[in-house]
Design a protein around this motif. Structure first.
Motif, mmCIF file in Angstrom:
data_model
loop_
_atom_site.group_PDB
_atom_site.id
_atom_site.type_symbol
_atom_site.label_atom_id
_atom_site.label_comp_id
_atom_site.label_asym_id
_atom_site.label_seq_id
_atom_site.Cartn_x
_atom_site.Cartn_y
_atom_site.Cartn_z
ATOM 1 N N ILE A 1 0.845 -1.198 0.000
ATOM 2 C CA ILE A 1 0.000 0.000 0.000
ATOM 3 C C ILE A 1 0.880 1.248 0.000
ATOM 4 O O ILE A 1 0.570 2.234 -0.663
ATOM 5 C CB ILE A 1 -0.995 -0.021 1.176
ATOM 6 N N ASP A 2 2.003 1.201 0.731
ATOM 7 C CA ASP A 2 2.940 2.333 0.718
ATOM 8 C C ASP A 2 3.365 2.680 -0.710
ATOM 9 O O ASP A 2 3.370 3.847 -1.096
ATOM 10 C CB ASP A 2 4.202 2.012 1.520
ATOM 11 N N THR A 3 3.746 1.677 -1.484
ATOM 12 C CA THR A 3 4.185 1.908 -2.857
ATOM 13 C C THR A 3 3.080 2.561 -3.676
ATOM 14 O O THR A 3 3.332 3.493 -4.440
ATOM 15 C CB THR A 3 4.619 0.584 -3.518
ATOM 16 N N LEU A 4 1.861 2.110 -3.507
ATOM 17 C CA LEU A 4 0.747 2.609 -4.310
ATOM 18 C C LEU A 4 0.259 3.992 -3.885
ATOM 19 O O LEU A 4 -0.392 4.672 -4.673
ATOM 20 C CB LEU A 4 -0.423 1.622 -4.254
ATOM 21 N N THR A 5 0.589 4.424 -2.674
ATOM 22 C CA THR A 5 0.007 5.673 -2.174
ATOM 23 C C THR A 5 0.998 6.809 -1.921
ATOM 24 O O THR A 5 0.588 7.967 -1.873
ATOM 25 C CB THR A 5 -0.768 5.412 -0.862
ATOM 26 N N ASN A 6 2.292 6.515 -1.753
ATOM 27 C CA ASN A 6 3.211 7.564 -1.301
ATOM 28 C C ASN A 6 3.749 8.497 -2.385
ATOM 29 O O ASN A 6 3.734 9.711 -2.222
ATOM 30 C CB ASN A 6 4.386 6.951 -0.542
ATOM 31 N N ARG A 7 4.272 7.961 -3.483
ATOM 32 C CA ARG A 7 4.957 8.803 -4.472
ATOM 33 C C ARG A 7 4.000 9.768 -5.163
ATOM 34 O O ARG A 7 4.341 10.912 -5.401
ATOM 35 C CB ARG A 7 5.685 7.967 -5.522
ATOM 36 N N GLU A 8 2.821 9.301 -5.539
ATOM 37 C CA GLU A 8 1.843 10.141 -6.244
ATOM 38 C C GLU A 8 0.518 10.057 -5.482
ATOM 39 O O GLU A 8 -0.403 9.354 -5.887
ATOM 40 C CB GLU A 8 1.704 9.686 -7.697
ATOM 41 N N PRO A 9 0.412 10.812 -4.366
ATOM 42 C CA PRO A 9 -0.746 10.675 -3.476
ATOM 43 C C PRO A 9 -2.078 11.124 -4.074
ATOM 44 O O PRO A 9 -3.129 10.791 -3.536
ATOM 45 C CB PRO A 9 -0.366 11.531 -2.261
ATOM 46 N N GLU A 10 -2.052 11.852 -5.190
ATOM 47 C CA GLU A 10 -3.304 12.282 -5.829
ATOM 48 C C GLU A 10 -3.711 11.354 -6.967
ATOM 49 O O GLU A 10 -4.679 11.633 -7.677
ATOM 50 C CB GLU A 10 -3.155 13.722 -6.340
ATOM 51 N N SER A 11 -2.982 10.263 -7.156
ATOM 52 C CA SER A 11 -3.264 9.355 -8.268
ATOM 53 C C SER A 11 -4.483 8.489 -7.990
ATOM 54 O O SER A 11 -4.950 8.371 -6.852
ATOM 55 C CB SER A 11 -2.053 8.456 -8.526
ATOM 56 N N MET A 12 -4.966 7.844 -9.040
ATOM 57 C CA MET A 12 -6.078 6.920 -8.900
ATOM 58 C C MET A 12 -5.681 5.728 -8.026
ATOM 59 O O MET A 12 -6.481 5.253 -7.210
ATOM 60 C CB MET A 12 -6.540 6.417 -10.263
ATOM 61 N N LEU A 13 -4.454 5.243 -8.187
ATOM 62 C CA LEU A 13 -4.007 4.106 -7.374
ATOM 63 C C LEU A 13 -3.981 4.478 -5.897
ATOM 64 O O LEU A 13 -4.384 3.676 -5.043
ATOM 65 C CB LEU A 13 -2.636 3.625 -7.839
ATOM 66 N N ALA A 14 -3.517 5.680 -5.587
ATOM 67 C CA ALA A 14 -3.524 6.125 -4.188
ATOM 68 C C ALA A 14 -4.960 6.196 -3.665
ATOM 69 O O ALA A 14 -5.242 5.754 -2.547
ATOM 70 C CB ALA A 14 -2.828 7.471 -4.053
ATOM 71 N N ALA A 15 -5.860 6.716 -4.491
ATOM 72 C CA ALA A 15 -7.268 6.812 -4.075
ATOM 73 C C ALA A 15 -7.864 5.427 -3.836
ATOM 74 O O ALA A 15 -8.655 5.229 -2.912
ATOM 75 C CB ALA A 15 -8.070 7.562 -5.131
ATOM 76 N N MET A 16 -7.462 4.475 -4.658
ATOM 77 C CA MET A 16 -7.997 3.112 -4.511
ATOM 78 C C MET A 16 -7.541 2.458 -3.207
ATOM 79 O O MET A 16 -8.274 1.664 -2.619
ATOM 80 C CB MET A 16 -7.538 2.244 -5.685
ATOM 81 N N PHE A 17 -6.333 2.804 -2.754
ATOM 82 C CA PHE A 17 -5.766 2.065 -1.624
ATOM 83 C C PHE A 17 -5.572 2.897 -0.358
ATOM 84 O O PHE A 17 -4.962 2.438 0.592
ATOM 85 C CB PHE A 17 -4.466 1.383 -2.046
ATOM 86 N N ASN A 18 -6.112 4.114 -0.339
ATOM 87 C CA ASN A 18 -6.079 4.865 0.912
ATOM 88 C C ASN A 18 -7.488 5.085 1.451
ATOM 89 O O ASN A 18 -7.692 5.883 2.345
ATOM 90 C CB ASN A 18 -5.317 6.178 0.761
ATOM 91 N N GLY A 19 -8.447 4.378 0.871
ATOM 92 C CA GLY A 19 -9.811 4.428 1.388
ATOM 93 C C GLY A 19 -10.720 5.412 0.688
ATOM 94 O O GLY A 19 -11.904 5.489 1.014
ATOM 95 N N ARG A 20 -10.217 6.196 -0.278
ATOM 96 C CA ARG A 20 -11.070 7.173 -0.970
ATOM 97 C C ARG A 20 -11.985 6.511 -1.999
ATOM 98 O O ARG A 20 -12.962 7.112 -2.413
ATOM 99 C CB ARG A 20 -10.222 8.243 -1.661
ATOM 100 N N GLN A 21 -11.656 5.310 -2.454
ATOM 101 C CA GLN A 21 -12.485 4.585 -3.415
ATOM 102 C C GLN A 21 -12.607 3.139 -2.963
ATOM 103 O O GLN A 21 -11.743 2.626 -2.256
ATOM 104 C CB GLN A 21 -11.841 4.577 -4.808
#
Length: 166
Positions: free
Chosen positions: A33-53
């Motif tokens: 989850i760190d990889t998917l959310t940290n570098r580009e926190p506004e990305s779709m992948l970050a949204a998918m795995f930080n609870g926004r989607q």
């Protein structure tokens, strides 16, 4: 494959480093989850795995399914892990354009900028002629017995100015 169900991923201290199994168009990947959310926190992948989607997860295998072509997803993961575009200069133009499309889909703005930079550098290199004016003069000044013929097939001569004598 069994039916998928929508799940909500909630963030807690263990979830940040937890492993996520992804099925991108039939290709399977594992990351955190760190990889998917940290570098580009506004990305779709970050949204998918930080609870926004909410995401679709296969209840049998535990993979989160994303309905995209997985061909270039390894490059996307490497970007998210390291922030560098290793190996992209070796890709053909069509592959770079496909990767650009995927990066735009996932809203990876930093990666989009990097790919466009590589495409622009590639365009600049294409504009430069392969031979200089002096190279052409040198080859044509040789006597015919030295060279049976001149084969310039495949050589970029566009932009080469032969009009000015030295």
């Amino acid at each position: 494959m069994g039916c998928t169900k929508n799940i909500e991923i909630t963030m807690n201290s263990d979830a940040c480093s937890s492993v996520v199994r992804l099925n991108i168009g039939g290709r399977e990947f594992s990351t955190t989850i760190d990889t998917l959310t940290n570098r580009e926190p506004e990305s779709m992948l970050a949204a998918m795995f930080n609870g926004r989607q909410t995401v679709s997860k296969d209840p049998e295998k535990g993979y989160v399914f994303v309905d995209r072509d997985g061909k270039h997803f390894g490059h996307i993961l490497n970007w998210l892990r390291d922030g560098v575009a290793i190996g992209l200069f070796e890709l053909e133009r069509l592959e770079l354009l496909q990767l650009l499309q995927e990066a735009k889909y996932y809203q990876l703005h930093g990666f989009v900028d990097k790919i466009i930079e590589i495409l622009n550098k590639e365009d600049e290199v294409r504009k430069e002629p392969d031979l200089t004016r002096s190279d052409i003069i040198k080859y044509t000044a040789k006597s015919s017995r030295d060279y049976q013929y001149y084969n310039f097939r495949g050589i970029n001569l566009s932009g080469l100015d032969l009009s000015n004598p030295v």
